[in-house]
Enzyme design. Structure first.
Site, PDB file in Angstrom:
ATOM      1  NE  ARG A  62       7.569  -7.691  -2.429  1.00  0.00           N
ATOM      2  CZ  ARG A  62       7.683  -7.687  -3.746  1.00  0.00           C
ATOM      3  NH1 ARG A  62       8.430  -8.588  -4.356  1.00  0.00           N
ATOM      4  NH2 ARG A  62       7.053  -6.791  -4.463  1.00  0.00           N
TER       5      ARG A  62
ATOM      6  CG  ASN B 293      10.655  -5.870 -20.180  1.00  0.00           C
ATOM      7  OD1 ASN B 293       9.990  -5.104 -20.879  1.00  0.00           O
ATOM      8  ND2 ASN B 293      10.299  -6.202 -18.954  1.00  0.00           N
TER       9      ASN B 293
ATOM     10  CG  HIS C 182      13.681 -10.439  -8.421  1.00  0.00           C
ATOM     11  ND1 HIS C 182      13.273 -10.327  -7.111  1.00  0.00           N
ATOM     12  CD2 HIS C 182      12.971  -9.501  -9.109  1.00  0.00           C
ATOM     13  CE1 HIS C 182      12.369  -9.370  -7.016  1.00  0.00           C
ATOM     14  NE2 HIS C 182      12.154  -8.864  -8.217  1.00  0.00           N
TER      15      HIS C 182
ATOM     16  CB  ILE D 285      14.309  -1.956 -11.325  1.00  0.00           C
ATOM     17  CG1 ILE D 285      15.188  -1.088 -10.416  1.00  0.00           C
ATOM     18  CG2 ILE D 285      13.115  -2.480 -10.536  1.00  0.00           C
ATOM     19  CD1 ILE D 285      14.430   0.040  -9.723  1.00  0.00           C
TER      20      ILE D 285
ATOM     21  NE  ARG E  43       5.571 -10.472 -11.784  1.00  0.00           N
ATOM     22  CZ  ARG E  43       5.534 -11.319 -10.771  1.00  0.00           C
ATOM     23  NH1 ARG E  43       4.992 -12.518 -10.935  1.00  0.00           N
ATOM     24  NH2 ARG E  43       6.005 -10.989  -9.599  1.00  0.00           N
TER      25      ARG E  43
ATOM     26  NE  ARG F 204       9.710 -10.839  -9.864  1.00  0.00           N
ATOM     27  CZ  ARG F 204       9.223 -11.546  -8.854  1.00  0.00           C
ATOM     28  NH1 ARG F 204       9.088 -12.865  -8.954  1.00  0.00           N
ATOM     29  NH2 ARG F 204       8.873 -10.957  -7.719  1.00  0.00           N
TER      30      ARG F 204
ATOM     31  N   GLY G  86       7.667   5.353 -15.421  1.00  0.00           N
ATOM     32  CA  GLY G  86       6.369   4.761 -15.083  1.00  0.00           C
ATOM     33  C   GLY G  86       6.158   4.796 -13.575  1.00  0.00           C
TER      34      GLY G  86
ATOM     35  CB  ILE H 177       9.457   1.530 -10.446  1.00  0.00           C
ATOM     36  CG1 ILE H 177       8.638   0.254 -10.233  1.00  0.00           C
ATOM     37  CG2 ILE H 177      10.680   1.526  -9.527  1.00  0.00           C
ATOM     38  CD1 ILE H 177       9.395  -1.033 -10.533  1.00  0.00           C
ATOM     39  N   GLY H 178       9.559   4.472 -11.666  1.00  0.00           N
ATOM     40  CA  GLY H 178      10.338   5.679 -11.973  1.00  0.00           C
ATOM     41  C   GLY H 178       9.795   6.890 -11.218  1.00  0.00           C
TER      42      GLY H 178
END
Ligand code: APR
Length: 314
Positions: free
Chosen positions: A152, A96, A176, A119, A83, A89, A12, A14-15
């Site tokens: 960040r 998931n 996280h 991830i 999300r 999350r 997707g 990120i991949g």
């Protein structure tokens, strides 16, 4: 020496970004796996067409068959759902957890010697599930969380002071989630503690923004969550592993006594080299940070328990 093989489980947002980065950095050959037919193949074909322009020779293929990840040195898992606005999350847990159970089967069978970076969110629970299901030693299963959260923090501080991001070092530890722990005393700008440069009240605001930064991106995108920055974070971990860099980075590692925690994945500074997570660095937290760390841990314990209920594990 043969090229290294990097398997991306989930092709997707990120991949796709990770595949691009891995090829640009010349880390090795890339295999993109996804359950959607055509998606990984299309992205791989597109990426291969960037090779002559960018000058990379790494091969990239897309697949819907686990056989193609055979012998991967690194597997990076983003399979799952992301999300949407209004979701935490933790809301991703049920879906998931099932997806990662099937992913673990594929990795265990076809890439049993790989270094696995998770991830997929909720991260702390998903990396726990992955390590349990794979049965790999703890040094070979790690979660990407703190590099991104710290980045960040670094980015906001650099903007605030109008200095290079390279001059800002920071560490965000813990789960996280929205109760992650930006460790103010570890935030150093050009050798000077940030507390000497920015008033405490302003730092409170910046740290609140760090904790909610993922949500801020989700609210703007509306259709998914952050992907460029998580991709960069996981590729940094991959680079450290493949080139035995021994960099110290905040990652979700299985703790067995360090920080007084046993049996939970939690983000702490670790050293990543050819042996995977080679060392957990135990730093002394001050009382306020320790309190926040413990509160974050209790949330991680709750989410792992909720996951165990979903999976029917006692
Ligand atoms: N096996 C492999 N891939 C799968 C599976 C599965 N069983 N189930 C879903 N996928 C794929 C989807 O088809 C999709 O292409 O996972 C991919 C996820 O991609 P995106 O929806 O674009 O999500 P992305 O932004 O990449 O985030 C992935 O990482 O940061 C976390 O919260 C985020 O959990 C999310 C994950």
């Amino acid at each position: 020496m043969a090229r290294k093989k990097i398997a991306l489980i989930g092709a997707g947002n990120i991949g796709g970004s990770m595949a691009h980065l891995a090829l640009l950095k010349g880390l090795g050959d890339v295999v993109m796996f996804d359950v959607i037919e055509g998606l990984p193949q299309g992205k791989a074909l597109d990426l291969s067409h960037a090779g002559p322009i960018e000058g990379f020779d790494g091969n990239v293929i897309g697949t819907n068959k686990y056989d193609d990840i055979a012998g991967a040195d690194v597997c990076i898992v983003t399979a799952g759902i992301a999300r949407k606005p209004g979701m935490s999350r933790d809301d991703l847990l049920g879906t998931n957890a099932k997806i990662l159970t099937s992913v673990a089967d594929g990795i265990k069978k076809h890439a049993p010697n790989s270094f696995v970076i998770v991830i997929t969110n909720p991260l702390d629970a998903m990396v726990t599930l992955m390590q349990r299901a794979l049965g790999f030693p703890k040094n070979r299963v790690v979660g990407q969380s703190g590099i991104l959260d710290s980045s960040r923090y670094r980015s906001f501080i650099a903007k605030e002071l109008n200095v290079s991001v390279k001059s800002v070092h920071a560490m965000v530890l813990g789960g996280h989630g929205d109760d992650m722990v930006p460790v103010r005393s570890s935030c150093i700008v050009g050798g000077v503690p940030v507390e000497k440069l920015i008033p405490a009240k302003r730092l409170d605001e910046i740290e609140a923004r760090v904790r909610n930064a993922g949500g801020e991106v989700v609210a703007l995108l509306k259709t998914g969550s952050a992907y460029f920055s998580p991709a960069s974070a996981a590729i940094q971990m991959t680079d450290d592993f493949l080139f035995d860099k021994k960099e110290i980075l905040p990652c979700a590692a299985l703790l067995e006594g360090e920080y007084g925690v046993s049996g939970y994945y939690f983000c702490v500074p670790v050293m990543i080299g050819a042996g995977g997570v080679e060392k957990v660095i135990d730093i002394n937290l001050n009382a306020a940070d320790k309190k926040a760390f413990d509160e974050s841990l209790s949330h991680v314990k709750d989410i792992v328990q909720a996951m165990n209920r979903v999976l029917g594990v006692a």
